[in-house]
Each structure stands twice: as C-alpha cells, then as structure tokens.
Motif scaffolding. Structure first.
Motif, PDB file in Angstrom:
ATOM      1  N   TYR A 215    -104.120 -72.042  -4.590  1.00 21.36           N
ATOM      2  CA  TYR A 215    -102.775 -71.542  -4.364  1.00 21.36           C
ATOM      3  C   TYR A 215    -102.604 -71.321  -2.866  1.00 21.36           C
ATOM      4  O   TYR A 215    -103.584 -71.276  -2.128  1.00 21.36           O
TER       5      TYR A 215
ATOM      6  N   GLN B 192     -99.979 -69.145   0.165  1.00 19.47           N
ATOM      7  CA  GLN B 192     -98.889 -68.210   0.426  1.00 19.47           C
ATOM      8  C   GLN B 192     -98.563 -68.235   1.910  1.00 19.47           C
ATOM      9  O   GLN B 192     -99.409 -67.913   2.747  1.00 19.47           O
TER      10      GLN B 192
ATOM     11  N   LYS C 283     -93.091 -65.748   1.850  1.00 15.22           N
ATOM     12  CA  LYS C 283     -92.869 -66.548   0.645  1.00 15.22           C
ATOM     13  C   LYS C 283     -93.784 -66.109  -0.481  1.00 15.22           C
ATOM     14  O   LYS C 283     -94.790 -65.437  -0.260  1.00 15.22           O
ATOM     15  N   GLU C 284     -93.413 -66.524  -1.682  1.00 18.08           N
ATOM     16  CA  GLU C 284     -94.239 -66.234  -2.845  1.00 18.08           C
ATOM     17  C   GLU C 284     -95.483 -67.131  -2.845  1.00 18.08           C
ATOM     18  O   GLU C 284     -95.469 -68.241  -2.293  1.00 18.08           O
ATOM     19  N   ARG C 285     -96.536 -66.638  -3.492  1.00 15.21           N
ATOM     20  CA  ARG C 285     -97.712 -67.474  -3.675  1.00 15.21           C
ATOM     21  C   ARG C 285     -97.360 -68.607  -4.636  1.00 15.21           C
ATOM     22  O   ARG C 285     -96.713 -68.390  -5.658  1.00 15.21           O
ATOM     23  N   GLU C 286     -97.779 -69.821  -4.297  1.00 19.57           N
ATOM     24  CA  GLU C 286     -97.446 -70.974  -5.122  1.00 19.57           C
ATOM     25  C   GLU C 286     -98.691 -71.798  -5.433  1.00 19.57           C
ATOM     26  O   GLU C 286     -99.638 -71.843  -4.648  1.00 19.57           O
TER      27      GLU C 286
END
Length: 120
Positions: A37, A39, A43-46
């Motif tokens: 993942y 981040q 921003k959001e963790r993706e």
C-alpha cells in the motif's frame, strides 16, 4: 509476535526504478496474502498491489504495466519492482501480510513504511 521489515525505498529520478522488499519474521506458521500500500501526504492509504500465496496478483490501475509484485514463500518475503517511476508515485509504501501464527491465531500485520521519492 510477527514483524514485517521493509527495505529498498529512496530517492530516484523520474523514469527510474526501485525494488522494495518486505520480510516477515517471528512466530509464523504460514503467510497468506501479502501486499503493498502507499500513502502520499494529505491522501488516503491506497492499495498498490497484492499477491496470494499461490501467486495470483492484483494491481491498482495507476501502476499496471510499471510495477510487479512477487514473493518468496520460503522466505516469507514480498517484493515490489517499480519501473518507470513518476513524481506521483512519491509516497510512504507499506507492506502488509495475512499471517497465521504458530498458535494458529490469524492476524493482519503491517510494516513500518519506507519512503519513496521521485524527483529530478
């Protein structure tokens, strides 16, 4: 206990490559899915990519064709080969693993994160 230790981050120019590694250690019976993942600031963790124990992979659209996830089950290690890096790939990269411990307790673990910076 189980620990995930990441390595391989750093500074690279646009178009360059990096290879991240993440090794799981501790009281492990078996590691199932592993993944990466990221981040970026604000921003959001993706999800970047994940891989099953059998080798099936899944990638975010933004990295398809540039990143390759792989694993070594004997070493409980997952890798992320990142090619053609772009400035927008800059983020802290985290690995995660679905682990069954020796006591047959199953839990998801996370690494501490490794910084990837893409800049000229």
């Amino acid at each position: 206990q189980v620990q995930l230790v990441e390595s391989g981050g750093g500074l690279v120019q646009p178009g360059g490559s990096l290879r991240l590694s993440c090794a799981a250690s501790g009281s492990i019976f078996r590691v199932y899915a592993m993944g990466w993942y990221r981040q970026a600031p604000g921003k959001e963790r993706e999800l970047v990519a994940n891989i099953t124990r059998g080798g099936s992979t899944n990638y975010a659209d933004s990295v398809k064709g540039r990143f390759t996830i792989s694993r070594d089950n004997a070493k409980n290690t997952v890798y992320l080969q990142m090619n053609s890096l772009k400035p927008e790939d800059k983020a802290v990269y985290y690995c995660d693993a679905d682990v069954v411990q020796l006591a047959m307790f199953r839990k998801e673990y996370w690494g501490q994160g490794t910084q990837v910076t893409v800049s000229s």
